[in-house]
Design a protein around this motif. Structure first.
Motif, PDB file in Angstrom:
ATOM      1  N   ALA A 156      -4.743  33.200 -83.104  1.00 11.71           N
ATOM      2  CA  ALA A 156      -4.498  34.385 -82.284  1.00 11.71           C
ATOM      3  C   ALA A 156      -4.626  33.994 -80.815  1.00 11.71           C
ATOM      4  CB  ALA A 156      -5.504  35.477 -82.634  1.00 11.71           C
ATOM      5  N   MET A 157      -3.770  34.554 -80.006  1.00 15.73           N
ATOM      6  CA  MET A 157      -3.773  34.241 -78.578  1.00 15.73           C
ATOM      7  C   MET A 157      -4.576  35.292 -77.822  1.00 15.73           C
ATOM      8  SD  MET A 157      -2.160  31.404 -78.444  1.00 15.73           S
ATOM      9  CE  MET A 157      -1.858  31.153 -76.716  1.00 15.73           C
ATOM     10  N   LYS A 158      -5.350  34.835 -76.857  1.00 11.76           N
ATOM     11  CA  LYS A 158      -6.170  35.709 -76.016  1.00 11.76           C
ATOM     12  C   LYS A 158      -5.809  35.442 -74.561  1.00 11.76           C
ATOM     13  CE  LYS A 158      -8.623  37.247 -79.448  1.00 11.76           C
ATOM     14  NZ  LYS A 158      -8.629  38.606 -79.886  1.00 11.76           N
TER      15      LYS A 158
ATOM     16  N   GLY B 239      -7.944  26.113 -66.373  1.00 14.92           N
ATOM     17  CA  GLY B 239      -6.633  26.154 -65.756  1.00 14.92           C
ATOM     18  C   GLY B 239      -5.548  26.845 -66.550  1.00 14.92           C
ATOM     19  N   ARG B 240      -5.889  27.421 -67.676  1.00 16.99           N
ATOM     20  CA  ARG B 240      -4.904  28.165 -68.466  1.00 16.99           C
ATOM     21  C   ARG B 240      -5.319  29.627 -68.541  1.00 16.99           C
ATOM     22  NH1 ARG B 240      -3.117  25.042 -73.860  1.00 16.99           N
ATOM     23  NH2 ARG B 240      -1.927  23.411 -72.852  1.00 16.99           N
ATOM     24  N   LYS B 241      -4.315  30.488 -68.614  1.00 10.32           N
ATOM     25  CA  LYS B 241      -4.612  31.921 -68.655  1.00 10.32           C
ATOM     26  C   LYS B 241      -4.464  32.525 -70.040  1.00 10.32           C
ATOM     27  CE  LYS B 241      -3.626  32.599 -63.862  1.00 10.32           C
ATOM     28  NZ  LYS B 241      -3.048  33.390 -62.816  1.00 10.32           N
ATOM     29  N   LYS B 242      -3.850  31.821 -70.967  1.00 10.33           N
ATOM     30  CA  LYS B 242      -3.670  32.325 -72.322  1.00 10.33           C
ATOM     31  C   LYS B 242      -4.019  31.197 -73.288  1.00 10.33           C
ATOM     32  CE  LYS B 242      -0.599  35.231 -74.939  1.00 10.33           C
ATOM     33  NZ  LYS B 242       0.696  35.886 -75.051  1.00 10.33           N
TER      34      LYS B 242
ATOM     35  N   LEU C 137     -10.492  28.395 -77.451  1.00  5.32           N
ATOM     36  CA  LEU C 137     -11.677  29.040 -76.885  1.00  5.32           C
ATOM     37  C   LEU C 137     -12.938  28.630 -77.640  1.00  5.32           C
ATOM     38  CD1 LEU C 137     -10.166  32.562 -76.252  1.00  5.32           C
ATOM     39  CD2 LEU C 137     -10.862  30.898 -74.514  1.00  5.32           C
ATOM     40  N   LEU C 138     -12.815  28.470 -78.948  1.00  2.01           N
ATOM     41  CA  LEU C 138     -13.951  28.029 -79.754  1.00  2.01           C
ATOM     42  C   LEU C 138     -14.402  26.636 -79.328  1.00  2.01           C
ATOM     43  CD1 LEU C 138     -15.830  28.657 -82.111  1.00  2.01           C
ATOM     44  CD2 LEU C 138     -14.108  27.683 -83.623  1.00  2.01           C
ATOM     45  N   PHE C 139     -13.464  25.716 -79.172  1.00  2.00           N
ATOM     46  CA  PHE C 139     -13.804  24.369 -78.720  1.00  2.00           C
ATOM     47  C   PHE C 139     -14.486  24.421 -77.355  1.00  2.00           C
ATOM     48  CE2 PHE C 139     -13.136  20.571 -76.272  1.00  2.00           C
ATOM     49  CZ  PHE C 139     -13.375  19.535 -77.153  1.00  2.00           C
TER      50      PHE C 139
END
Length: 107
Positions: A70-72, A78-81, A87-89
């Motif tokens: 799933a994308m957040k 440096g990334r917005k999505k 995110l877990l890593f």
């Protein structure tokens, strides 16, 4: 780490992004605040310990995630999505880095 990321479903692009980000986000301790153990180990060994810690929790953490792809919309490194798995890593990496600071930095 790249092999572990590939084995747990990370794309090569995600893996490259996370490895670049982890190297950039690894903050060395100022020499004056390093414990004698940290001075003996050195920056490279401490960075390897942080990555090993991250990797040791990654597989079980992914197994507990309902939708790792799933994308957040949130900004890190440096990334917005980012995908939940990215995110877990990042979260595990920062937790492991904080633990290393507790162990190797004088307070």
């Amino acid at each position: 780490m790249a092999k572990l990321l590939a084995a747990t479903g990370y794309s090569s692009e995600q893996s490259s992004f996370l490895m670049r980000g982890s190297h950039a986000a690894f903050h060395p301790f100022p020499a004056a605040s390093m414990t004698p153990e940290a001075g003996t180990c050195g920056r490279t060994a401490i960075q390897a310990l942080v990555l090993n810690c991250t990797g040791s929790m990654l597989k079980s953490s992914l197994a507990e995630t309902s939708d790792p792809d799933a994308m957040k919309t949130t900004s890190y490194w440096g990334r917005k999505k980012l995908a939940v798995r990215e995110l877990l890593f990042i979260g595990l990496f920062h937790s492991c880095q904080a633990a290393a600071r507790e162990r190797f930095e004088r307070r």
